[in-house]
Design an enzyme around this catalytic site. Structure first.
Site, short mmCIF file in Angstrom:
data_model
loop_
_atom_site.label_atom_id
_atom_site.label_comp_id
_atom_site.label_asym_id
_atom_site.label_seq_id
_atom_site.Cartn_x
_atom_site.Cartn_y
_atom_site.Cartn_z
CB CYS A 293 -2.57 -5.80 9.52
SG CYS A 293 -3.52 -5.05 8.19
NE ARG A 322 -4.28 1.97 1.78
CZ ARG A 322 -5.03 2.02 2.87
NH1 ARG A 322 -6.10 2.79 2.89
NH2 ARG A 322 -4.71 1.32 3.94
CD GLN A 340 -1.97 3.05 7.50
OE1 GLN A 340 -1.42 2.01 7.88
NE2 GLN A 340 -3.13 3.03 6.89
CG ASP A 342 -1.10 0.55 11.27
OD1 ASP A 342 -2.13 0.56 11.94
OD2 ASP A 342 -0.92 -0.17 10.27
CG HIS A 344 -1.42 -4.27 13.65
ND1 HIS A 344 -0.49 -3.63 12.87
CD2 HIS A 344 -2.60 -4.19 12.98
CE1 HIS A 344 -1.08 -3.19 11.78
NE2 HIS A 344 -2.35 -3.51 11.81
CE LYS A 427 -13.70 1.17 9.24
NZ LYS A 427 -13.16 2.21 8.34
CG HIS A 473 -6.17 -3.98 12.44
ND1 HIS A 473 -5.38 -4.30 11.37
CD2 HIS A 473 -6.84 -5.11 12.75
CE1 HIS A 473 -5.58 -5.57 11.03
NE2 HIS A 473 -6.46 -6.08 11.85
#
Lengths: 599, 599
Positions: A293, A322, A340, A342, A344, A427, A473
């Site tokens: 993000c 991570r 991911q 992902d 946005h 979320k 997200h």
């Protein structure tokens, strides 16, 4: 249906048998831990008891011994069954620390616990049942012999465990038991577990040759083989196809950033432990991205945006990293390199509802394709731990109210879970139930009014003014690794045709049918079908068995008859056998099956 | 044609004007540096001269002053022109350090140089021409007034420069001059430079909105916008299309690895400075991958391979990271996050030639599509620096002989370059000449007999024995970033239709034509064409100008006539205007143009 969380939360009650709230099943499990300790005292009095809590699906007890093995379990279980009728009620006694120490003077583990309780000023209690006394805070079945039914529990396995989970402390022997309210439930659980073991994604991954690990590269870092990469690519392409309809655009970012980006976003502080940090030879500080993000905000912020061009929808399939503790790594469910899918969305407040619904459509289509059923968790913040989150109470209230009304309007099954929010906002988490009845957290949609503040994200509205935008997200698969693990176990490796890395294999009956096999292969490839020929010098039977191990949807046998008639004999994984089908008919049938995927 | 290396080697002769070998042009440039210092002494005697070497395309001289600006250059140049006829010959004088110090007693910079020469025991020489004397090692034009022709040089620009390049030392004023053998060559260079400036990929990247940089993320870390990501994706998809014909398969690896992998490969030692290193919270050492080959060997090594399944061809488009010094970063030509379109073929010795030729075909097709001309550099090892390479002299000889004979058989223009090999083996490097005549190193094919030894890579041959394989490393684009920079400047941003992120834009003449514009957009999208509508409240003229800045291949104007007749008026970037073409005719034309790309 048993709902247990696949890659679950760690059990927080594994200390001293304490459960703050205890259901009747948990009380029975806790009681059985005592009963096990009592049986052990009878049969192996030298094995000192330490602690023994109820856990998910049963209980365990840790003993200070190294001589108890799997072969002793039956005798212990028989002893428990023998003792149980005499366990009619627990008596409780409050004692001084001194008296407790005296009572357990031969057991340094209990002494250590007593010393701590004394230091904390806690009440020290002893519980006795059937003549067996243990240091305990309570939470047992009231009438064990009546409540615990025959054959509703079983001793399951033996494992090593460090005292208090600390590898610098002595290694104990842990005995696990399974326990349910009824024999039927126990049997159902064991059958499901047996099935799950057969379906372990690590085993399937090996059989289908999808991914591998290397000791030189390290655990938690899967290496995807050609077949695995095809499967990943097919999954990802499907997501992109669904996204394209809703105006998502690809962007591309690097995997590192200067520290400054995460200082602005707040991640440097709140995500500190899990950040992989890098110091360059010039002494500059970088981090490997644990999420995308903040980078995406910088693409949005490259220039002003008119309200006419809102929303902007950026998506990217990219790995994040991570720093997980290595004890937590295993197969694909917990990895260091997380791919991911992902996205946005940068949009106006007035556009949030529509954008959520668009994503929700994608989620429903994608998971529906695989036959998962979904329910939705509204993951909200925990007002008691405000320091874990960015932003003001008003921002949180607005965001959570918005999600609540979206979920209500959508009419989906949903429930609220305080404390499960992301750092920057609440979320919608989708929980998928798989073919074994297990529930997994999968897709997530997150509403974020905080990063837009921190990065000063705006659009120019109808009045020529700067207007603060919001961010949504979303990852549909969550991560390709975790979704692959869930999906491989859900399907047992029987991937739908569109997703199979190898959709069909041609099996020539003998050497002389190789030429025709190659001819058929060329036709399949032209039709865009992923296929190969098994040219090994093996019997047809062996080739068919191998094809079934690899769970290839179609095995196409070609011998004299087929070569002469330009046909194939089709052994389908899912639909039985069909002899002598013309190649073009079969290709059409296969293409229809592929095209039948939800869109 | 001027061949200068685009992202070139640093000039190694920028100290004390020393050039070990000096061409006649370099001698003239060096002479002009003296002439500039002489002119400066006349006009600005307070500006002390320091050093002044010949450089690529001209010369410079650094003066200890802060008062000289661009506006003084013309007078200095006029003075040089006035002095030049009197510069007929240089006289040389060897002097003692003491005498030299006396001669330059007012100039601490020259004194510093003299002290160093004395310490090194070097001969100290003074050169005089036209009455101007400088401390110098020589290498001048013999007859400056005759050899340096009128208007063949020009003072170019003024810049700041630290004394001896050290930011802790005084800031000087550097005057750059351009100089060539003839006025024509000077003019040609300046015209080319002007064109190159217009075509600077950073400028084009901005105009076409392809990528951006963020101070928070850091320099050398491009962020690719939706349009840029489309362009990258189209380039990458083309490469995959070409590769698919030759049996390449996608694999996927993480961006990090444990240190052990690079200890085995040899990179930990030989690549040490450029490795981004990471230490985890558990104290484990990882590195960000600077290349993909060691990871790919681990995929190959996951199981035994029969000779029947060789070669194995793994390919992956993935980012690698190298710790470049930040002074070296700029635009896309030198980045920290490098997207390689990398591949590794694992094959038998007998298969090397065929595999090289397959890759060479891909390279020829890909670069041919863009109109680059190629020549091939055989990058061999430098036997004098054996410590820089892995492997024995025999392995190197075999590998280099193999490349030599492949290049000969292919019949392509090639030359040998010792010292340019990779750590693990020799390379074929492709040099592409662009539309401005500049040469760039692009694709590379590398033969590697060392990593297969280090990782013990084998296949099982016809006799059931383990046989050592070889690896072929290849990147067609090299990196997407560098190729994009080269290609954007080569095309001046006029991307071929298949590659344009925005292939066409529909321009409604006024508000009332928006509905028809959206109708046309839907048709284009269905046809798989990347298009948008310019819905801004602006004049048609302004919209057309904006479309030209963005170098959109087709602008489709729709007004009353077009809406009534279901046509478009086509303003082509490359082929002029066509009024009132039917939408379907135009779509067919565009699709043909897209399909005409080489395959």
């Amino acid at each position: 249906m048993y709902r247990f969380v696949f890659n679950g939360e760690r059990n927080s009650a594994e200390q001293y048998g304490i459960l703050s709230f205890m259901s009747s099943l948990e009380a029975k499990r806790h009681t059985l831990a005592h009963l096990l300790a009592a049986a052990m005292q009878k049969l192996h009095p030298e094995a000192k008891p330490t602690i023994g809590p109820a856990i998910e699906n049963g209980f365990y007890y840790d003993f200070d011994t190294h001589s108890i093995k799997e072969e002793h379990l039956q005798a212990l279980q028989d002893e428990m069954t023998k003792l149980l009728p005499h366990w009619t009620a627990f008596s409780r006694e409050e004692v001084s620390a001194e008296k407790a120490r005296e009572r357990f003077k031969d057991n340094p583990f209990k002494i250590e616990l007593i010393d701590e309780l004394e230091k904390d000023g806690a009440t020290i209690t002893l519980y006795t049942c059937g003549g067996f006394t243990d240091l305990c805070r309570g939470g047992h079945a009231e009438h064990p012999s009546r409540e615990i039914t025959e054959h509703s529990f079983v001793l399951d396995r033996v494992a090593g465990a460090y005292w208090r989970g600390d590898e610098k402390k002595p290694m104990l022997t842990r005995i696990y038991g399974l326990a349910f309210d009824t024999k039927e439930e126990l049997d159902a659980y064991r059958a499901q577990r047996e099935e799950a073991k057969k379906r372990d994604h690590r085993k399937i991954g090996q059989e289908l040759d999808l991914f591998t690990f290397s000791e030189l590269v390290g655990s938690g870092l899967p290496l995807w083989t050609p077949k695995g990469a095809r499967m990943r690519h097919a999954l990802d392409a499907y997501i992109w196809e669904l996204r394209a309809k809703h105006g998502y655009e690809r962007v591309t970012i690097p995997h590192i950033t200067k520290r400054a980006l995460y200082e602005t976003s707040g991640h440097w502080e709140k995500f500190a432990d899990e950040l992989f940090r890098i110091t360059t030879r010039e002494g500059k500080e970088y981090a490997l991205k644990p999420m995308n993000c903040p980078h995406h905000t910088q693409i949005f912020n490259r220039r002003p945006h008119s309200y006419r061009n809102m929303p902007q929808r950026y998506a990217e399939t990219t790995m994040v990293y991570r720093d997980e503790q290595s004890g937590e790594l295993g197969g694909l469910t917990r990895v260091l390199s997380i791919t991911q899918d992902d996205s946005h969305v940068f949009c106006r407040h007035s556009q949030v509802r529509d954008e959520f619904f668009k994503i929700w459509d994608i989620v429903d289509t994608f998971y529906g394709t695989f036959g998962f059923t979904l329910r939705v968790r509204l993951s909200f913040h925990d007002p008691a731990s405000a320091e874990k989150y960015l932003g003001t109470p008003e921002i949180w209230k607005n965001a959570e109210d918005a999600l609540r009304s979206i979920a209500k309007e959508r009419g989906a099954e949903h429930f609220e879970a305080p404390g499960e929010a992301a750092m920057y906002g609440p979320k919608l988490d989708f929980m998928a139930t798989d073919s074994l009845g297990r529930e997994h957290q999968v897709a997530t949609i997150q509403l974020d009014m905080n990063l837009p503040e921190r990065f000063d994200l705006t659009c120019i509205n109808e009045h020529g003014e700067k207007e603060r935008v919001v961010m949504i997200h979303c990852a549909i698969m969550g991560s390709i690794e975790r979704f692959s693990a869930v999906m491989l176990e859900h399907t047992g490796g029987n991937l739908p045709l569109w997703l199979s890395p190898l959709q069909m294999r041609i099996l020539p009956v003998s050497e002389k049918h190789h030429a025709y096999a190659e001819e058929v292969l060329a036709i399949l490839k032209t039709a865009g079908i992923r296929a190969d020929v098994d040219g090994a010098d093996e019997s047809l039977g062996k080739k068919i068995r191998q094809g079934k191990v690899e769970k290839i949807p179609y095995l196409l046998v070609v011998g004299d008859t087929e070569a002469a008639a330009k046909t194939v004999t089709v052994e389908s994984r899912d639909h039985g056998k069909k002899e002598n089908e013309s190649v073009s008919d079969f290709v059409n049938r296969a293409r229809e099956e592929i095209a039948a995927r939800r869109a």
